[in-house]
Design a protein around this motif. Sequence first.
Motif, PDB file in Angstrom:
ATOM      1  N   TYR A  37     110.110  56.872 137.166  1.00  0.00           N
ATOM      2  CA  TYR A  37     111.482  56.549 136.798  1.00  0.00           C
ATOM      3  C   TYR A  37     112.120  57.820 136.251  1.00  0.00           C
ATOM      4  N   ARG A  38     113.417  57.809 136.112  1.00  0.00           N
ATOM      5  CA  ARG A  38     114.101  58.952 135.511  1.00  0.00           C
ATOM      6  C   ARG A  38     115.297  58.487 134.705  1.00  0.00           C
ATOM      7  N   GLN A  39     115.665  59.323 133.744  1.00  0.00           N
ATOM      8  CA  GLN A  39     116.816  59.022 132.907  1.00  0.00           C
ATOM      9  C   GLN A  39     117.630  60.278 132.687  1.00  0.00           C
ATOM     10  N   ALA A  40     118.833  60.266 133.201  1.00  0.00           N
ATOM     11  CA  ALA A  40     119.752  61.381 133.020  1.00  0.00           C
ATOM     12  C   ALA A  40     120.524  61.178 131.717  1.00  0.00           C
ATOM     13  N   PRO A  41     121.061  62.258 131.146  1.00  0.00           N
ATOM     14  CA  PRO A  41     121.816  62.137 129.881  1.00  0.00           C
ATOM     15  C   PRO A  41     122.953  61.133 130.002  1.00  0.00           C
ATOM     16  N   GLY A  42     123.002  60.216 129.058  1.00  0.00           N
ATOM     17  CA  GLY A  42     124.077  59.241 129.037  1.00  0.00           C
ATOM     18  C   GLY A  42     123.943  58.112 130.035  1.00  0.00           C
ATOM     19  N   LYS A  43     122.811  58.065 130.735  1.00  0.00           N
ATOM     20  CA  LYS A  43     122.619  57.021 131.745  1.00  0.00           C
ATOM     21  C   LYS A  43     121.378  56.206 131.431  1.00  0.00           C
ATOM     22  N   PRO A  87     121.349  69.059 141.954  1.00  0.00           N
ATOM     23  CA  PRO A  87     121.697  69.013 140.526  1.00  0.00           C
ATOM     24  C   PRO A  87     121.673  67.584 139.970  1.00  0.00           C
ATOM     25  N   GLU A  88     122.015  66.605 140.775  1.00  0.00           N
ATOM     26  CA  GLU A  88     122.008  65.217 140.311  1.00  0.00           C
ATOM     27  C   GLU A  88     120.600  64.652 140.114  1.00  0.00           C
ATOM     28  N   ASP A  89     119.577  65.416 140.469  1.00  0.00           N
ATOM     29  CA  ASP A  89     118.199  65.006 140.176  1.00  0.00           C
ATOM     30  C   ASP A  89     117.803  65.376 138.747  1.00  0.00           C
ATOM     31  N   THR A  90     118.662  66.106 138.057  1.00  0.00           N
ATOM     32  CA  THR A  90     118.382  66.496 136.676  1.00  0.00           C
ATOM     33  C   THR A  90     118.222  65.265 135.797  1.00  0.00           C
ATOM     34  N   ALA A  91     117.081  65.174 135.133  1.00  0.00           N
ATOM     35  CA  ALA A  91     116.769  64.012 134.300  1.00  0.00           C
ATOM     36  C   ALA A  91     115.423  64.222 133.631  1.00  0.00           C
ATOM     37  N   VAL A  92     115.105  63.339 132.702  1.00  0.00           N
ATOM     38  CA  VAL A  92     113.739  63.235 132.197  1.00  0.00           C
ATOM     39  C   VAL A  92     113.013  62.245 133.094  1.00  0.00           C
ATOM     40  N   TYR A  93     111.886  62.647 133.627  1.00  0.00           N
ATOM     41  CA  TYR A  93     111.116  61.818 134.538  1.00  0.00           C
ATOM     42  C   TYR A  93     109.932  61.191 133.798  1.00  0.00           C
ATOM     43  N   TYR A  94     109.788  59.890 133.964  1.00  0.00           N
ATOM     44  CA  TYR A  94     108.729  59.137 133.310  1.00  0.00           C
ATOM     45  C   TYR A  94     107.824  58.474 134.347  1.00  0.00           C
ATOM     46  N   CYS A  95     106.525  58.522 134.097  1.00  0.00           N
ATOM     47  CA  CYS A  95     105.633  57.758 134.955  1.00  0.00           C
ATOM     48  C   CYS A  95     105.336  56.415 134.293  1.00  0.00           C
ATOM     49  N   ASN A  96     105.029  55.457 135.124  1.00  0.00           N
ATOM     50  CA  ASN A  96     104.697  54.111 134.665  1.00  0.00           C
ATOM     51  C   ASN A  96     103.506  53.637 135.474  1.00  0.00           C
ATOM     52  N   VAL A  97     102.480  53.178 134.783  1.00  0.00           N
ATOM     53  CA  VAL A  97     101.250  52.767 135.464  1.00  0.00           C
ATOM     54  C   VAL A  97     100.847  51.382 134.988  1.00  0.00           C
ATOM     55  N   TRP A 111     103.649  53.778 129.776  1.00  0.00           N
ATOM     56  CA  TRP A 111     104.642  54.803 130.093  1.00  0.00           C
ATOM     57  C   TRP A 111     104.161  56.171 129.630  1.00  0.00           C
ATOM     58  N   GLY A 112     104.501  57.189 130.413  1.00  0.00           N
ATOM     59  CA  GLY A 112     104.285  58.550 129.975  1.00  0.00           C
ATOM     60  C   GLY A 112     105.353  58.976 128.994  1.00  0.00           C
ATOM     61  N   GLN A 113     105.201  60.184 128.447  1.00  0.00           N
ATOM     62  CA  GLN A 113     106.125  60.666 127.424  1.00  0.00           C
ATOM     63  C   GLN A 113     107.382  61.281 128.020  1.00  0.00           C
ATOM     64  N   GLY A 114     107.360  61.527 129.306  1.00  0.00           N
ATOM     65  CA  GLY A 114     108.519  62.097 129.987  1.00  0.00           C
ATOM     66  C   GLY A 114     108.402  63.601 130.149  1.00  0.00           C
ATOM     67  N   THR A 115     108.926  64.096 131.250  1.00  0.00           N
ATOM     68  CA  THR A 115     108.969  65.536 131.504  1.00  0.00           C
ATOM     69  C   THR A 115     110.345  65.888 132.051  1.00  0.00           C
ATOM     70  N   GLN A 116     110.919  66.946 131.518  1.00  0.00           N
ATOM     71  CA  GLN A 116     112.293  67.325 131.874  1.00  0.00           C
ATOM     72  C   GLN A 116     112.322  68.066 133.204  1.00  0.00           C
ATOM     73  N   VAL A 117     113.209  67.645 134.069  1.00  0.00           N
ATOM     74  CA  VAL A 117     113.498  68.350 135.318  1.00  0.00           C
ATOM     75  C   VAL A 117     114.971  68.733 135.296  1.00  0.00           C
ATOM     76  N   THR A 118     115.236  70.014 135.438  1.00  0.00           N
ATOM     77  CA  THR A 118     116.610  70.505 135.455  1.00  0.00           C
ATOM     78  C   THR A 118     116.837  71.273 136.748  1.00  0.00           C
ATOM     79  N   VAL A 119     117.866  70.879 137.485  1.00  0.00           N
ATOM     80  CA  VAL A 119     118.186  71.521 138.757  1.00  0.00           C
ATOM     81  C   VAL A 119     119.545  72.187 138.625  1.00  0.00           C
ATOM     82  N   SER A 120     119.560  73.487 138.813  1.00  0.00           N
ATOM     83  CA  SER A 120     120.821  74.240 138.698  1.00  0.00           C
ATOM     84  C   SER A 120     121.465  74.406 140.069  1.00  0.00           C
ATOM     85  N   SER A 121     122.779  74.473 140.045  1.00  0.00           N
ATOM     86  CA  SER A 121     123.514  74.595 141.318  1.00  0.00           C
ATOM     87  C   SER A 121     123.694  76.042 141.718  1.00  0.00           C
TER      88      SER A 121
END
Length: 121
Positions: A37-43, A87-97, A111-121
């Motif tokens: 799963y992923r969570q972008a800022p404000g979403k 760039p819209e893939d930028t989010a914190v990505y969480y695994c769920n098992v 749930w995992g603790q999350g890992t940040q993915v940042t994609v620059s344009s």
Amino acid sequence: QVQLVESGGGLMQAGGSLRLSCAASGTIASTNAMAWYRQAPGKQREFVAVISGRDSTHYSDSVKGRFIISRDNGKNTVYLQMNSLKPEDTAVYYCNVALQESPLGDLKNYWGQGTQVTVSS
């Protein structure tokens, strides 16, 4: 106790690739579905991809054709290969098992603790 440890996030330019890993450790008898799963800022957190215990996969429309989910049952690990990043893939990505801690135990979700993915344009 079961722990999920994620790795592989970082900063990448648009069009590039990243590979996320999520390793489950602890008392584990078997793993069932493994997902990202992923969570972008404000979403809200949103579904990205899932792989069943029989290796069937399902993706959200936003990543279909670009991301690939896979698993290594011997290592209790799920991967997310992310290609053609946007760039819209930028989010914190969480695994769920979903897993069982004992052969006759209930199926539990972790749930995992999350890992940040940042994609620059």
